[in-house]
Design a protein around this motif. Sequence first.
Motif, PDB file in Angstrom:
ATOM      1  N   ALA A  54      82.929  -8.821 -30.305  1.00 34.17           N
ATOM      2  CA  ALA A  54      84.360  -8.668 -30.522  1.00 34.17           C
ATOM      3  C   ALA A  54      85.023  -8.393 -29.174  1.00 34.17           C
ATOM      4  O   ALA A  54      84.618  -7.487 -28.449  1.00 34.17           O
ATOM      5  N   GLY A  55      85.990  -9.176 -28.817  1.00 37.49           N
ATOM      6  CA  GLY A  55      86.635  -9.011 -27.521  1.00 37.49           C
ATOM      7  C   GLY A  55      86.332 -10.170 -26.606  1.00 37.49           C
ATOM      8  O   GLY A  55      85.800 -11.199 -27.016  1.00 37.49           O
ATOM      9  N   ARG A  56      86.686 -10.010 -25.334  1.00 39.84           N
ATOM     10  CA  ARG A  56      86.573 -11.088 -24.371  1.00 39.84           C
ATOM     11  C   ARG A  56      85.304 -10.966 -23.539  1.00 39.84           C
ATOM     12  O   ARG A  56      84.779  -9.874 -23.338  1.00 39.84           O
ATOM     13  N   ALA A  57      84.848 -12.118 -23.040  1.00 39.62           N
ATOM     14  CA  ALA A  57      83.731 -12.116 -22.104  1.00 39.62           C
ATOM     15  C   ALA A  57      84.120 -11.312 -20.869  1.00 39.62           C
ATOM     16  O   ALA A  57      85.260 -11.343 -20.413  1.00 39.62           O
ATOM     17  N   GLY A  58      83.165 -10.588 -20.331  1.00 38.28           N
ATOM     18  CA  GLY A  58      83.428  -9.734 -19.186  1.00 38.28           C
ATOM     19  C   GLY A  58      83.555  -8.276 -19.576  1.00 38.28           C
ATOM     20  O   GLY A  58      83.445  -7.389 -18.726  1.00 38.28           O
ATOM     21  N   GLU A  59      83.800  -8.023 -20.854  1.00 33.33           N
ATOM     22  CA  GLU A  59      83.871  -6.658 -21.346  1.00 33.33           C
ATOM     23  C   GLU A  59      82.498  -6.233 -21.866  1.00 33.33           C
ATOM     24  O   GLU A  59      81.550  -7.003 -21.883  1.00 33.33           O
ATOM     25  N   GLY A  60      82.385  -5.006 -22.308  1.00 35.32           N
ATOM     26  CA  GLY A  60      81.142  -4.541 -22.900  1.00 35.32           C
ATOM     27  C   GLY A  60      80.857  -5.272 -24.200  1.00 35.32           C
ATOM     28  O   GLY A  60      81.740  -5.894 -24.801  1.00 35.32           O
ATOM     29  N   PHE A  61      79.624  -5.200 -24.636  1.00 38.69           N
ATOM     30  CA  PHE A  61      79.233  -5.914 -25.854  1.00 38.69           C
ATOM     31  C   PHE A  61      79.475  -5.053 -27.084  1.00 38.69           C
ATOM     32  O   PHE A  61      78.975  -3.933 -27.177  1.00 38.69           O
ATOM     33  N   VAL A  62      80.251  -5.594 -28.043  1.00 42.07           N
ATOM     34  CA  VAL A  62      80.511  -4.948 -29.329  1.00 42.07           C
ATOM     35  C   VAL A  62      80.183  -5.961 -30.413  1.00 42.07           C
ATOM     36  O   VAL A  62      80.890  -6.963 -30.559  1.00 42.07           O
ATOM     37  N   PRO A  63      79.093  -5.775 -31.164  1.00 44.85           N
ATOM     38  CA  PRO A  63      78.714  -6.777 -32.165  1.00 44.85           C
ATOM     39  C   PRO A  63      79.877  -7.123 -33.081  1.00 44.85           C
ATOM     40  O   PRO A  63      80.573  -6.244 -33.600  1.00 44.85           O
ATOM     41  N   ALA A  64      80.097  -8.423 -33.282  1.00 47.83           N
ATOM     42  CA  ALA A  64      81.219  -8.886 -34.094  1.00 47.83           C
ATOM     43  C   ALA A  64      80.907  -8.867 -35.580  1.00 47.83           C
ATOM     44  O   ALA A  64      81.748  -9.256 -36.395  1.00 47.83           O
ATOM     45  N   CYS A  65      79.709  -8.449 -35.941  1.00 50.18           N
ATOM     46  CA  CYS A  65      79.363  -8.270 -37.347  1.00 50.18           C
ATOM     47  C   CYS A  65      78.384  -7.108 -37.436  1.00 50.18           C
ATOM     48  O   CYS A  65      77.681  -6.795 -36.482  1.00 50.18           O
ATOM     49  N   SER A  66      78.358  -6.466 -38.582  1.00 53.33           N
ATOM     50  CA  SER A  66      77.551  -5.247 -38.719  1.00 53.33           C
ATOM     51  C   SER A  66      76.531  -5.328 -39.829  1.00 53.33           C
ATOM     52  O   SER A  66      75.818  -4.361 -40.093  1.00 53.33           O
ATOM     53  N   GLY A  67      76.445  -6.484 -40.490  1.00 50.86           N
ATOM     54  CA  GLY A  67      75.483  -6.631 -41.582  1.00 50.86           C
ATOM     55  C   GLY A  67      74.051  -6.570 -41.092  1.00 50.86           C
ATOM     56  O   GLY A  67      73.773  -6.684 -39.887  1.00 50.86           O
ATOM     57  N   PRO A  68      73.111  -6.399 -42.021  1.00 52.38           N
ATOM     58  CA  PRO A  68      71.702  -6.292 -41.650  1.00 52.38           C
ATOM     59  C   PRO A  68      71.131  -7.604 -41.127  1.00 52.38           C
ATOM     60  O   PRO A  68      71.701  -8.674 -41.356  1.00 52.38           O
ATOM     61  N   ALA A  69      70.027  -7.502 -40.432  1.00 48.90           N
ATOM     62  CA  ALA A  69      69.358  -8.673 -39.862  1.00 48.90           C
ATOM     63  C   ALA A  69      69.100  -9.718 -40.934  1.00 48.90           C
ATOM     64  O   ALA A  69      68.648  -9.389 -42.037  1.00 48.90           O
TER      65      ALA A  69
END
Length: 429
Positions: A118-133
């Motif tokens: 979630a967010g733009r490239a260059g920022e920290g990584f925030v998973p764009a989904c939270s469901g299980p593997a």
Amino acid sequence: MGSPASRLSRRPGSNTPRCGGGGSAPGQDAFLLDDSVMSGRYAGGAPIGDLRLHPDLDRLVPLAALPGWALSPADRYAQDGSVHPLDARALLRRETARLAAQGWTARAAFEVEWVLSAGRAGEGFVPACSGPAYGMTRITEQSDYLRDLLLALEASGVAVEQIHPEYAPGQYELSVAAEDPLGAADTAVLVRETIRGVSLRHGLAASFSPKAEPASLGNGGHVHLSLWRRTSDAPANAMAGGDGPCGMTSAGESFTAGILRRLPALLAVGAPSVASYLRLVPSHRAGAFSCWGLENREAALRFITGADGEQDRAANLEIKCFDPAANPYLALAALLAAGRAGIDTRDTLPAPVAVEPGALTPHERDRAGIAALPTTLGESVTAFEADPVLRQALGEAVIDTVCVVRRGEIELLKDATPEQVIAATRWRH
């Protein structure tokens, strides 16, 4: 290189554009992650000279993800018309021709794994989904995004066979149909740029880095590869219908053995980043041990037979230790060269490994002849530089430039912690 469509009209009977190709600086082969430039015998150094890029118009594809734009792979030439020795697409075409001269062809496909933030490239990584593997929840969370991605790929002529959530947070995987080697590499680039474009249009960022988060398994760039006999009738799959291991023919076994034998060296092109070795660890489904096995996802080479009744079409070799930092053209050229060498010397395979090699003791692995693959980029570069088969197939210019660039990245990141390596590479692949 961008060019208006009006400048891409063909000469009669030619696949090259009237404009004579676009300009390209020779030093681009020697760029590092931070855009600094190394200096080797064949690339980099002073910004002098020029090359010409000739688009392959037979592979030009309108980009549904970027309306008004199209993507075409291109071949690089010197201004005198000679093929540039570092043109990886030309290398792959040459290796395919060498295989054909011996009566063989190959089929290949790249699996594409990426993590969505979630967010733009260059920022920290925030998973764009939270469901299980592997769960349907991840499909539901990003259903609009995934639908648009599949529609864009379909509009671009890509034959998608499967898309699904993967193990790591925010991770997805997409599989495409097998093609000839050059087509497979072209498609791998097209798929990644389509994923990148659709992600941006949805306000998301896609990372293909081997390791985007310290705690994740990382992104694989698995290569599916099969050897086929060229015949006047229908081609025959050498990976099935024989008396060799798991039904391989003798040629299929030798092709596989040639690749297995050279895996440490092949990692210099298939796992070419310092970050690659943060992913290439035991029990991470990355294939950290130089062995092969039937449907063994912890072996570097996973042999797949396909379901009953499909073996003659579906049997193939999956190279699991490769990742998305690889140049797909160079990776396939090196694999074909290694496999062809195995055929030439009639190499045979050791016994397949039916267990997780990382779960064995060192003594048990020694008894089974299972060696660990290189654990650093430096080790794989040393093996690559010393391999006579790859040197003969790829040429001195490729060997020198690959080694210079890889060692440049090693030096650049020599004092970095794993977290710093990940931060430096996350948005560069």
